[in-house]
Write a protein that holds these residues in place. Structure first.
Motif, PDB file in Angstrom:
ATOM      1  N   TYR A 191       7.641 -23.012 -15.267  1.00  0.00           N
ATOM      2  CA  TYR A 191       6.735 -22.228 -14.919  1.00  0.00           C
ATOM      3  C   TYR A 191       8.279 -21.899 -13.442  1.00  0.00           C
ATOM      4  N   ALA A 214      -0.702 -22.987 -11.662  1.00  0.00           N
ATOM      5  CA  ALA A 214      -0.406 -23.086 -12.969  1.00  0.00           C
ATOM      6  C   ALA A 214      -0.675 -24.576 -13.616  1.00  0.00           C
ATOM      7  N   SER A 218      -2.500 -26.574 -16.902  1.00  0.00           N
ATOM      8  CA  SER A 218      -1.409 -26.957 -18.539  1.00  0.00           C
ATOM      9  C   SER A 218      -1.987 -28.284 -17.988  1.00  0.00           C
TER      10      SER A 218
END
Length: 300
Positions: A191, A214, A218
């Motif tokens: 990321y 994030a 994930s």
């Protein structure tokens, strides 16, 4: 032929984990706003953890390019801060254990280091590797931070569109690990958080918040975020105070907002990569924020 296992020492009581995630970030490569560094530092500060593997930094680092800190007291040397590149096992807010690898980016033996990490990944039964860092973009801090995902397999990022085409850039160990371990069939995701370019040299906790959110999406790992979000709010308040005190900064930020909104609406086709986007008020913006960052450093 060098043995990659000579590059690290595994703790005798290394745990047998059920397919853990490995988060990693190395200091030394581009990390605008300190996104990756702040994210992993926050986790190690907030969560229970212990070291399960350490790497031989004497072989991997060039001390003359990044000299360790030593303390001199009156008439003698009293302390040496030895660099550490290590893997920690940590426990998230739900009790799930995962791994964190952090420390200075190796200067030497990149391929051997990648092989060493591959051996550790196999030994620790890692299910997914995830790396985090920030990149400077011509975006305003008043809009939600974007991110660019990259991965060893297209299905890991759900065909997300990217602001980048095919480009050649200076390499990094983080990128090499994704490439090498991905070629061996491991799942690896990265990321790159889009940090406002005028804040790229500052610590910008909002970028670390975006990065960890994030990771949660994930991997399902859950982290304590209150203190990091508080730091992000305080930093945003300081930035807003600086902008409101300067008509030049206000004009520049307004210009970035208009450009960002037009891009988001599809009215402009160019990307928002900071280095490729001319800003009419860029000199004023940079000069004002250099003073702002210097004042913040003095206050802290």
């Amino acid at each position: 032929m060098f043995d990659p296992t000579d590059l690290y020492e595994l703790a005798a009581d290394a745990p047998e984990l059920p397919d853990p995630v490995l988060l990693y970030h190395f200091d030394g490569f581009v990390d605008a706003g300190g996104a990756g560094r702040l994210a992993l530092s926050h986790l190690l500060a907030e969560l229970e953890h212990r070291v399960v593997a350490t790497f031989d930094v004497d072989r991997l680092l060039d001390y003359r390019s990044r000299r360790p800190i030593m303390t001199f007291d009156t008439d003698r040397w009293v302390e040496y801060e030895s660099p550490e590149l290590a893997v920690h096992v940590a426990t998230d807010s739900t009790g799930t254990q995962f791994l964190v690898m952090s420390g200075p980016e190796p200067d030497r033996e990149w391929d051997l280091f990648a092989k060493a990490v591959a051996e550790l990944v196999k030994r620790l039964r890692v299910s997914k590797l995830v790396t985090l860092h920030g990149i400077p973009m011509a975006v305003p801090h008043t809009r939600p931070l974007g991110l660019t995902m990259h991965a060893s397999k297209p299905e890991l990022i759900n065909a997300q569109t990217s602001a980048f085409g095919r480009v050649q850039v200076p390499g990094s160990v983080a990128g090499l690990l994704e490439l090498r371990l991905g070629a061996q069939g491991h799942d690896a995701v990265g990321y790159a958080i889009h940090v406002p370019h005028y804040l790229s040299q500052a610590e910008y906790p909002t970028a670390a918040v975006t990065a960890l959110e994030a990771v949660t999406r994930s991997t399902g790992l859950v982290f304590p975020m209150d203190s990091l979000r508080d730091a992000a709010r305080r930093t945003t308040t300081e930035i807003e105070e600086q902008i409101h005190a300067s008509s030049e900064l206000s004009t520049a930020i307004n210009g970035l907002e208009q450009q960002y909104d037009a891009f988001a609406a599809g009215a402009e086709r160019e990307n928002l990569i900071a280095e490729a986007t001319p800003m009419p008020t860029g000199d004023e913006l940079a000069a004002q924020f250099e003073r702002f960052l210097a004042e913040r450093d003095d206050d802290h």
